[in-house]
Design a protein around this motif. Sequence first.
Motif, PDB file in Angstrom:
ATOM      1  N   GLY A   1       0.777  -1.231   0.000  1.00  0.00           N
ATOM      2  CA  GLY A   1       0.000   0.000   0.000  1.00  0.00           C
ATOM      3  C   GLY A   1       0.805   1.274   0.000  1.00  0.00           C
ATOM      4  N   MET A   2       2.081   1.215  -0.368  1.00  0.00           N
ATOM      5  CA  MET A   2       2.909   2.414  -0.384  1.00  0.00           C
ATOM      6  C   MET A   2       2.660   3.272  -1.617  1.00  0.00           C
ATOM      7  SD  MET A   2       4.582   2.292   2.433  1.00  0.00           S
ATOM      8  CE  MET A   2       5.969   3.399   2.255  1.00  0.00           C
ATOM      9  N   ALA A   3       2.038   2.699  -2.647  1.00  0.00           N
ATOM     10  CA  ALA A   3       1.753   3.450  -3.867  1.00  0.00           C
ATOM     11  C   ALA A   3       0.514   2.880  -4.542  1.00  0.00           C
ATOM     12  CB  ALA A   3       2.953   3.389  -4.824  1.00  0.00           C
ATOM     13  N   ILE A   4      -0.181   3.738  -5.277  1.00  0.00           N
ATOM     14  CA  ILE A   4      -1.343   3.307  -6.046  1.00  0.00           C
ATOM     15  C   ILE A   4      -0.871   2.414  -7.198  1.00  0.00           C
ATOM     16  CG2 ILE A   4      -3.292   4.054  -7.453  1.00  0.00           C
ATOM     17  CD1 ILE A   4      -3.578   4.721  -4.510  1.00  0.00           C
ATOM     18  N   LEU A   5      -1.604   1.334  -7.441  1.00  0.00           N
ATOM     19  CA  LEU A   5      -1.212   0.375  -8.470  1.00  0.00           C
ATOM     20  C   LEU A   5      -1.947   0.666  -9.774  1.00  0.00           C
ATOM     21  CD1 LEU A   5      -1.281  -2.897  -6.339  1.00  0.00           C
ATOM     22  CD2 LEU A   5       0.691  -1.483  -6.914  1.00  0.00           C
ATOM     23  N   ASP A   6      -1.180   0.947 -10.828  1.00  0.00           N
ATOM     24  CA  ASP A   6      -1.795   1.138 -12.141  1.00  0.00           C
ATOM     25  C   ASP A   6      -2.263  -0.214 -12.662  1.00  0.00           C
ATOM     26  OD1 ASP A   6       0.350  -0.225 -13.609  1.00  0.00           O
ATOM     27  OD2 ASP A   6       1.561   1.547 -13.167  1.00  0.00           O
ATOM     28  N   PRO A   7      -3.053  -0.239 -13.748  1.00  0.00           N
ATOM     29  CA  PRO A   7      -3.593  -1.517 -14.241  1.00  0.00           C
ATOM     30  C   PRO A   7      -2.548  -2.572 -14.553  1.00  0.00           C
ATOM     31  CG  PRO A   7      -4.808   0.308 -15.205  1.00  0.00           C
ATOM     32  CD  PRO A   7      -3.655   0.912 -14.457  1.00  0.00           C
ATOM     33  N   VAL A   8      -1.384  -2.161 -15.093  1.00  0.00           N
ATOM     34  CA  VAL A   8      -0.339  -3.142 -15.428  1.00  0.00           C
ATOM     35  C   VAL A   8       0.211  -3.777 -14.150  1.00  0.00           C
ATOM     36  CG1 VAL A   8       1.929  -3.492 -16.443  1.00  0.00           C
ATOM     37  CG2 VAL A   8       0.275  -1.997 -17.578  1.00  0.00           C
ATOM     38  N   SER A   9       0.548  -2.951 -13.161  1.00  0.00           N
ATOM     39  CA  SER A   9       1.052  -3.482 -11.893  1.00  0.00           C
ATOM     40  C   SER A   9      -0.007  -4.328 -11.198  1.00  0.00           C
ATOM     41  CB  SER A   9       1.488  -2.330 -10.989  1.00  0.00           C
ATOM     42  OG  SER A   9       2.573  -1.620 -11.540  1.00  0.00           O
ATOM     43  N   GLY A  10      -1.250  -3.863 -11.275  1.00  0.00           N
ATOM     44  CA  GLY A  10      -2.337  -4.625 -10.662  1.00  0.00           C
ATOM     45  C   GLY A  10      -2.494  -5.998 -11.283  1.00  0.00           C
ATOM     46  N   ARG A  11      -2.373  -6.067 -12.602  1.00  0.00           N
ATOM     47  CA  ARG A  11      -2.490  -7.366 -13.271  1.00  0.00           C
ATOM     48  C   ARG A  11      -1.320  -8.283 -12.909  1.00  0.00           C
ATOM     49  NH1 ARG A  11      -4.722  -4.229 -17.485  1.00  0.00           N
ATOM     50  NH2 ARG A  11      -2.678  -3.921 -18.468  1.00  0.00           N
ATOM     51  N   ASP A  12      -0.116  -7.704 -12.807  1.00  0.00           N
ATOM     52  CA  ASP A  12       1.034  -8.518 -12.390  1.00  0.00           C
ATOM     53  C   ASP A  12       0.798  -9.103 -11.004  1.00  0.00           C
ATOM     54  OD1 ASP A  12       2.528  -8.271 -14.674  1.00  0.00           O
ATOM     55  OD2 ASP A  12       3.751  -6.604 -13.937  1.00  0.00           O
ATOM     56  N   LEU A  13       0.313  -8.260 -10.090  1.00  0.00           N
ATOM     57  CA  LEU A  13       0.048  -8.734  -8.742  1.00  0.00           C
ATOM     58  C   LEU A  13      -1.044  -9.790  -8.742  1.00  0.00           C
ATOM     59  CD1 LEU A  13       0.831  -8.379  -5.781  1.00  0.00           C
ATOM     60  CD2 LEU A  13      -0.885  -6.559  -5.614  1.00  0.00           C
ATOM     61  N   LEU A  14      -2.061  -9.599  -9.554  1.00  0.00           N
ATOM     62  CA  LEU A  14      -3.135 -10.579  -9.666  1.00  0.00           C
ATOM     63  C   LEU A  14      -2.606 -11.916 -10.177  1.00  0.00           C
ATOM     64  CD1 LEU A  14      -6.076 -11.472  -9.565  1.00  0.00           C
ATOM     65  CD2 LEU A  14      -6.408 -10.403 -11.816  1.00  0.00           C
ATOM     66  N   GLU A  15      -1.687 -11.870 -11.143  1.00  0.00           N
ATOM     67  CA  GLU A  15      -1.107 -13.116 -11.654  1.00  0.00           C
ATOM     68  C   GLU A  15      -0.391 -13.880 -10.546  1.00  0.00           C
ATOM     69  OE1 GLU A  15      -1.177 -14.702 -14.656  1.00  0.00           O
ATOM     70  OE2 GLU A  15      -2.729 -13.254 -15.178  1.00  0.00           O
ATOM     71  N   VAL A  16       0.370 -13.152  -9.733  1.00  0.00           N
ATOM     72  CA  VAL A  16       1.083 -13.787  -8.619  1.00  0.00           C
ATOM     73  C   VAL A  16       0.096 -14.407  -7.639  1.00  0.00           C
ATOM     74  CG1 VAL A  16       2.582 -13.370  -6.628  1.00  0.00           C
ATOM     75  CG2 VAL A  16       3.085 -12.255  -8.805  1.00  0.00           C
ATOM     76  N   VAL A  17      -0.901 -13.630  -7.249  1.00  0.00           N
ATOM     77  CA  VAL A  17      -1.878 -14.089  -6.261  1.00  0.00           C
ATOM     78  C   VAL A  17      -2.708 -15.243  -6.795  1.00  0.00           C
ATOM     79  CG1 VAL A  17      -3.934 -13.401  -4.966  1.00  0.00           C
ATOM     80  CG2 VAL A  17      -1.982 -11.852  -5.096  1.00  0.00           C
ATOM     81  N   GLU A  18      -3.105 -15.154  -8.059  1.00  0.00           N
ATOM     82  CA  GLU A  18      -3.933 -16.187  -8.667  1.00  0.00           C
ATOM     83  C   GLU A  18      -3.184 -17.523  -8.741  1.00  0.00           C
ATOM     84  OE1 GLU A  18      -6.843 -18.380 -10.498  1.00  0.00           O
ATOM     85  OE2 GLU A  18      -7.017 -16.417  -9.547  1.00  0.00           O
ATOM     86  N   ASP A  19      -1.903 -17.475  -9.123  1.00  0.00           N
ATOM     87  CA  ASP A  19      -1.109 -18.707  -9.224  1.00  0.00           C
ATOM     88  C   ASP A  19      -0.979 -19.402  -7.871  1.00  0.00           C
ATOM     89  OD1 ASP A  19      -0.705 -18.608 -11.907  1.00  0.00           O
ATOM     90  OD2 ASP A  19       1.375 -17.942 -11.825  1.00  0.00           O
TER      91      ASP A  19
END
Length: 244
Positions: free
Chosen positions: A171-189
């Motif tokens: 939560g140190m910075a707002i996540l743009d859509p690209v960063s958000g999708r990368d994080l989602l990929e990690v979490v989803e896997d």
Amino acid sequence: MLNNQTLEKLISMKLSAMGKEYRRQLESPDTVALRFEERLGMLVDAEWTSRNNSRLTKLLRLANLRIQGACLEDLDYDPRRKLDRAYVARLADCSWINEHRNLIITGLTGTGKTYLACAFGNSACRRGLKTKYYRVNRLLTDLAIGRGDGSYNRMMRELKKTDLLILDDWGMAILDPVSGRDLLEVVEDRFGYRSTVISGQLPVREWHGLFEDSTIADAVLDRLVHNSYRFELSGPSKRNPNEP
């Protein structure tokens, strides 16, 4: 001559700790009085301990914990921190990792969030679990670089295989859509197969606002929050030398 040949064979079989213990027994008159089973047990214990220590050293090195010496046994249970000793004890055996559940640690700066996260990481390593620590921004930067240099898929495979992933400074910075999708990929896997520790200042109720894309926010939070244990730390900053 026979003793030397035995030592050489132990070393050639990569049983160096057993070889050292065997040499010690040969040089110690006290071991002569021991039964064969006792001396054999001492040899096996020496090798077993050495291999466990080597494995732990490797796991801790690969984990790259921000606070290397953090451990659950040294936690500060000052009542102002609202850190429940019984709750820590309940999670100390890391069974929640084997159950593929998550851990969320929130609280103001300096309240010991990173220490607690690293202490659980240390505990996981001591139980032979592959652990990895990342600051969230560094992880997202590495993934972005990986997309450019071809290492993205390898990184994702490694993250998927890690038993415990620690994401600090959430939560140190707002996540743009690209960063958000990368994080989602990690979490989803990892969802349903591995465990994640999240450590950050923002309370969970404000996490949705960290994502520019609300759909991604819903997907990430659904996979992180609902099966998690939580700590909400408080009290004065431990970094302030003027605080008691």
